[in-house]
Design a protein around this motif. Structure first.
Motif, short mmCIF file in Angstrom:
data_model
loop_
_atom_site.label_atom_id
_atom_site.label_comp_id
_atom_site.label_asym_id
_atom_site.label_seq_id
_atom_site.Cartn_x
_atom_site.Cartn_y
_atom_site.Cartn_z
N SER A 71 -11.71 3.13 -1.70
CA SER A 71 -10.87 1.93 -1.72
C SER A 71 -9.72 2.10 -2.71
N LYS A 72 -8.57 1.53 -2.37
CA LYS A 72 -7.38 1.71 -3.21
C LYS A 72 -7.19 0.54 -4.17
N ASP A 124 -8.17 2.99 7.26
CA ASP A 124 -9.39 3.67 6.81
C ASP A 124 -10.54 3.60 7.81
N ASP A 175 2.57 5.14 2.26
CA ASP A 175 2.97 4.48 1.02
C ASP A 175 2.92 5.46 -0.16
N1 UDP Z 1 -2.88 0.86 1.06
C1 UDP Z 1 -1.51 1.08 0.99
N2 UDP Z 1 -0.92 1.13 -0.24
C2 UDP Z 1 -1.64 0.96 -1.40
C3 UDP Z 1 -3.02 0.69 -1.30
C4 UDP Z 1 -3.61 0.65 -0.06
O1 UDP Z 1 -0.84 1.24 2.01
O2 UDP Z 1 -1.05 1.02 -2.47
C5 UDP Z 1 -3.52 0.82 2.39
C6 UDP Z 1 -4.77 1.68 2.50
O3 UDP Z 1 -4.45 3.01 2.79
C7 UDP Z 1 -5.51 1.02 3.64
C8 UDP Z 1 -5.17 -0.46 3.43
O4 UDP Z 1 -3.99 -0.49 2.61
O5 UDP Z 1 -5.00 1.42 4.90
C9 UDP Z 1 -6.32 -1.22 2.77
O6 UDP Z 1 -6.70 -0.56 1.57
P1 UDP Z 1 -8.22 -0.34 1.17
O7 UDP Z 1 -9.02 0.10 2.36
O8 UDP Z 1 -8.25 0.57 -0.01
O9 UDP Z 1 -8.62 -1.79 0.73
P2 UDP Z 1 -10.07 -2.47 0.88
O10 UDP Z 1 -10.59 -2.18 2.27
O11 UDP Z 1 -10.90 -1.87 -0.19
O12 UDP Z 1 -9.77 -3.93 0.68
#
Ligand code: UDP
Ligand code: MG
Length: 322
Positions: free
Chosen positions: A208-209, A98, A45
């Motif tokens: 985290s994103k 992740d 992405d």
């Molecule tokens: N991700 C993505 N685009 C974005 C943000 C996140 O593809 O703009 C992906 C990220 O790489 C991961 C998944 O979405 O594989 C979940 O993101 P993250 O782990 O940051 O979220 P959390 O676990 O904190 O809810």
């Protein structure tokens, strides 16, 4: 379109360079142990790190890997949508890149779809390894989504989910609707939705994103998704009804005040106060104006939805031979 593989694994990713080699090797192990025909679809992405380079390198080692790369960061929903369009497996698994979700869960999810006949299985991170600032708002978010959607899941936004092929081909994930895929599936007519407890690990690499704004945006999305599902094809049923009620209530109020004045003046033959001295009179006028506005909004929305290209888009379940 018919599925040609046993399973597709769709992985959206953004700046996850460290995790990718470990992730694909692990998935490959699990798939080989099951003897499945599989594909892994990684959607980069718009990463700013070396993720895409790593994907192209991994491709030589793992031929069942398919990569897509966005020109910029479009968000997780868009990435998932690309994966859903491209996938060819009877069962489609989505997971985060992740390493917070474990590939070991895939066989159990697969069995739920294939053997137990579920359309969608959502992972449930019963025990989470995330900071409290994330777990508490998540509880509220899940509760609100349960109430509004009528789907009994504990963990709507879990990245690890399994779908029947038809489901992913019938839904379109846009904006930030990846949080509500079970809701989208339900409206598309796939109501056999279940959940399965999955293990959750703390993030090993990267960060985290999504920040705290996810909860505000998520709530607004929930409101719009609920509204769109109920009224997007018949907006007048919402705006028109509201408009009529407000217009009528305001009209009656104003008329009542005027009638009172006439009664006092002509019947009782006394000096009545001016209608404009009664605050309720203004309330009545306001309500009539707002009612008219709602009605017009409904009318315009009706014209918009009449022109929407998908105003008549349906997904058939089956059809007899011609
Ligand atoms: N991700 C993505 N685009 C974005 C943000 C996140 O593809 O703009 C992906 C990220 O790489 C991961 C998944 O979405 O594989 C979940 O993101 P993250 O782990 O940051 O979220 P959390 O676990 O904190 O809810
Ligand atoms: Mg994560």
């Amino acid at each position: 379109m018919e599925p040609t593989l046993d399973i597709s694994i769709v992985i959206p990713l953004y700046n996850e360079e460290e995790s990718l080699p470990e992730l694909i090797a692990w998935i490959d192990r699990v798939m080989k142990s099951k003897g499945w025909n599989y594909e892994v679809i990684m959607i980069d992405d718009g990463s700013k790190d070396a993720s895409w380079k790593i994907i192209t390198e991994l491709k030589t080692k793992f031929p069942s890997l398919r990569g897509f790369s966005f020109r910029r960061n479009y968000g997780k929903s868009a990435a998932l949508n690309v994966g859903f369009e491209a996938c060819r497996g009877q069962v489609v698994i989505t997971m985060d890149a992740d390493l917070q979700d474990s590939p070991e869960e895939i066989p159990a999810l697969y069995a739920k779809i294939m053997d137990e006949g579920f359309d969608l299985i959502s992972g449930w991170k019963k025990k989470r390894y995330d900071p409290l600032s994330k777990t508490i708002p998540t509880k509220v978010f899940n509760w609100a989504t349960r109430k509004l959607s009528g789907i009994h899941l504990h963990d709507f936004n879990c990245g690890l989910k399994a779908y029947r092929f038809d489901v992913v081909k019938s839904i379109e994930v846009y904006g930030e609707m990846h949080r509500y895929i079970p809701v989208l599936a339900k409206w598309a007519g796939y109501t056999n939705i279940g959940e399965q407890v999955v293990q959750h690990q703390a993030r090993k690499y990267g960060s985290s994103k999504f920040g705290l704004e996810r909860f505000i945006n998520g709530f607004l999305d929930l409101l719009s998704i609920t509204f769109v599902s109920r009224f997007s094809k018949k907006p007048m049923h919402f705006f028109g009804l509201l408009g009529l009620i407000m217009f009528k209530a305001g009209g009656f109020l104003a008329l009542w005040i005027i009638a009172q004045k006439l009664y006092i003046t002509y019947y009782l033959d006394e000096r009545a106060a001016l209608v404009t001295q009664n605050p309720l009179f203004y309330l009545g006028l306001l309500s009539m104006i707002l009612g008219t506005q709602f009605f017009l909004a409904g009318f315009v929305a009706e014209l918009v939805s009449r022109n929407a290209p998908d105003r008549n888009k349906y997904h058939l379940k089956a059809q007899t031979d011609v």
